[in-house]
Motif scaffolding. Structure first.
Motif, PDB file in Angstrom:
ATOM      1  N   ALA A 175     -29.764   3.585 -18.052  1.00 20.12           N
ATOM      2  CA  ALA A 175     -28.394   3.227 -18.440  1.00 20.12           C
ATOM      3  C   ALA A 175     -27.412   3.642 -17.349  1.00 20.12           C
ATOM      4  N   GLU A 176     -27.627   4.809 -16.745  1.00 22.68           N
ATOM      5  CA  GLU A 176     -26.762   5.239 -15.645  1.00 22.68           C
ATOM      6  C   GLU A 176     -26.908   4.302 -14.449  1.00 22.68           C
ATOM      7  N   ARG A 177     -28.127   3.850 -14.202  1.00 21.98           N
ATOM      8  CA  ARG A 177     -28.357   2.900 -13.113  1.00 21.98           C
ATOM      9  C   ARG A 177     -27.606   1.599 -13.377  1.00 21.98           C
ATOM     10  N   LEU A 178     -27.683   1.113 -14.596  1.00 19.18           N
ATOM     11  CA  LEU A 178     -26.939  -0.097 -14.967  1.00 19.18           C
ATOM     12  C   LEU A 178     -25.440   0.124 -14.823  1.00 19.18           C
ATOM     13  N   THR A 179     -24.969   1.295 -15.228  1.00 13.88           N
ATOM     14  CA  THR A 179     -23.544   1.605 -15.112  1.00 13.88           C
ATOM     15  C   THR A 179     -23.103   1.580 -13.652  1.00 13.88           C
ATOM     16  N   ARG A 180     -23.916   2.149 -12.761  1.00 14.02           N
ATOM     17  CA  ARG A 180     -23.566   2.132 -11.337  1.00 14.02           C
ATOM     18  C   ARG A 180     -23.511   0.702 -10.805  1.00 14.02           C
ATOM     19  N   ILE A 181     -24.457  -0.117 -11.228  1.00 11.73           N
ATOM     20  CA  ILE A 181     -24.463  -1.514 -10.775  1.00 11.73           C
ATOM     21  C   ILE A 181     -23.207  -2.225 -11.261  1.00 11.73           C
ATOM     22  N   VAL A 182     -22.880  -2.049 -12.535  1.00  8.92           N
ATOM     23  CA  VAL A 182     -21.691  -2.702 -13.095  1.00  8.92           C
ATOM     24  C   VAL A 182     -20.423  -2.170 -12.428  1.00  8.92           C
ATOM     25  N   ASP A 183     -20.359  -0.861 -12.191  1.00  6.18           N
ATOM     26  CA  ASP A 183     -19.198  -0.297 -11.497  1.00  6.18           C
ATOM     27  C   ASP A 183     -19.053  -0.888 -10.100  1.00  6.18           C
ATOM     28  N   SER A 184     -20.175  -1.060  -9.413  1.00  2.00           N
ATOM     29  CA  SER A 184     -20.135  -1.667  -8.077  1.00  2.00           C
ATOM     30  C   SER A 184     -19.639  -3.107  -8.150  1.00  2.00           C
TER      31      SER A 184
ATOM     32  N   ALA B 248     -15.296  -7.075  -7.415  1.00  2.00           N
ATOM     33  CA  ALA B 248     -14.394  -8.077  -8.000  1.00  2.00           C
ATOM     34  C   ALA B 248     -12.936  -7.684  -7.778  1.00  2.00           C
ATOM     35  N   ARG B 249     -12.620  -6.416  -7.989  1.00  5.76           N
ATOM     36  CA  ARG B 249     -11.232  -5.961  -7.781  1.00  5.76           C
ATOM     37  C   ARG B 249     -10.849  -6.028  -6.316  1.00  5.76           C
ATOM     38  N   ALA B 250     -11.760  -5.621  -5.442  1.00  4.61           N
ATOM     39  CA  ALA B 250     -11.463  -5.658  -4.015  1.00  4.61           C
ATOM     40  C   ALA B 250     -11.236  -7.089  -3.555  1.00  4.61           C
ATOM     41  N   GLU B 251     -12.017  -8.012  -4.081  1.00  6.32           N
ATOM     42  CA  GLU B 251     -11.854  -9.420  -3.712  1.00  6.32           C
ATOM     43  C   GLU B 251     -10.547  -9.971  -4.275  1.00  6.32           C
ATOM     44  N   ALA B 252     -10.220  -9.600  -5.509  1.00  2.00           N
ATOM     45  CA  ALA B 252      -9.004 -10.115  -6.140  1.00  2.00           C
ATOM     46  C   ALA B 252      -7.757  -9.527  -5.485  1.00  2.00           C
ATOM     47  N   ASP B 253      -7.791  -8.245  -5.193  1.00  8.14           N
ATOM     48  CA  ASP B 253      -6.609  -7.580  -4.627  1.00  8.14           C
ATOM     49  C   ASP B 253      -6.568  -7.655  -3.112  1.00  8.14           C
TER      50      ASP B 253
ATOM     51  N   LYS C  31      -8.562  -2.875   0.893  1.00  4.60           N
ATOM     52  CA  LYS C  31      -9.622  -2.334   1.728  1.00  4.60           C
ATOM     53  C   LYS C  31     -10.181  -1.093   1.061  1.00  4.60           C
ATOM     54  N   PRO C  32     -11.496  -0.918   1.096  1.00  7.10           N
ATOM     55  CA  PRO C  32     -12.089   0.271   0.499  1.00  7.10           C
ATOM     56  C   PRO C  32     -11.586   1.536   1.184  1.00  7.10           C
ATOM     57  N   GLN C  33     -11.430   2.581   0.391  1.00  2.05           N
ATOM     58  CA  GLN C  33     -10.999   3.864   0.918  1.00  2.05           C
ATOM     59  C   GLN C  33     -12.225   4.687   1.290  1.00  2.05           C
TER      60      GLN C  33
END
Length: 166
Positions: free
Chosen positions: A127-136, A141-146, A149-151
Motif C-alpha cells: 500500500a505504501e508502494r502504491l501511495t508513492r506511485i500515486v504521489d509521484s 500532473a501538478r508540475a505539468e499543469a502549473d 520546476k521541481p524544488q
C-alpha cells in the motif's frame, strides 16, 4: 438603339465578369477547402495523416507545412502519453497483484496472530508502494499543469538505503 445595345452588352459583360470572378474565386478556394477537409478528418487515431504540399500556392504551402509540423508534435505527445500510460499500468499492476496474492494466501487457511501480522505488514508495504506511485503521478500532473520546476531537496541517502533494505 445604340443605347439599348450598349446596356445589353454592358449587362452581359457584367454577368460574364461576375461568372468569371466566381470561377476564379472557387479555383482559388479549392486548396483552402482541401486543407480544411484534411484537417476535419484528423483524429487522435489518424495523426499520421498530413496535408499534401504539392500544388499549393506558396502562402498556403507555408500554412500547411506549419499545420503538418503541429501534427508531428501532437503525434509525439500522444505517443509519449500512450507509453506513459502503459508504464503506469505496469507499475500499478505489480503492487496490486502482490496485495491480492498475499491476501489470497492469508485466506487460504487459518493462521496464527503473528502470521496475520506478517501478512498485514506485507500488505502495508505494498500500500505504501502504491501511495508513492500515486504521489509521484500527482506531482507530475501538478508540475505539468502549473509548469512549475521541481524544488531540490536534501536527501538522506543512508535512511533511504535503510528503508530499501528493510
Amino acid at each position: 438603339a445604340f443605347r439599348k445595345l450598349s446596356v445589353v452588352i454592358a449587362a452581359l459583360a457584367l454577368l460574364a465578369c461576375a461568372l468569371t470572378g466566381d470561377l476564379i474565386a472557387r479555383a482559388g478556394m479549392r486548396p483552402v477547402k482541401a486543407i480544411a477537409a484534411t484537417a476535419e478528418h484528423i483524429r487522435s487515431t489518424s495523426l499520421g495523416d498530413r496535408i499534401p504540399l504539392e500544388g499549393l500556392p506558396s502562402e498556403l504551402a507555408d500554412l500547411a507545412s506549419t499545420f503538418n509540423a503541429m501534427l508531428d508534435r501532437l503525434q509525439r505527445s500522444f505517443d509519449q502519453v500512450s507509453r506513459f500510460s502503459a508504464d503506469i499500468a505496469h507499475e500499478l499492476r505489480t503492487p496490486l497483484m502482490n496485495l491480492r496474492a498475499t491476501a489470497e494466501v492469508a485466506l487460504g487457511r487459518d493462521r496464527t496472530a503473528p502470521e496475520y501480522a506478517e501478512v498485514l505488514a506485507s500488505c502495508l508495504e505494498e500500500a505504501e508502494r502504491l501511495t508513492r506511485i500515486v504521489d509521484s503521478l500527482l506531482f507530475l500532473a501538478r508540475a505539468e499543469a502549473d509548469r512549475t520546476k521541481p524544488q531540490a531537496v536534501d536527501l538522506d541517502v543512508a535512511s533511504e538505503l535503510a528503508a530499501m533494505r528493510d
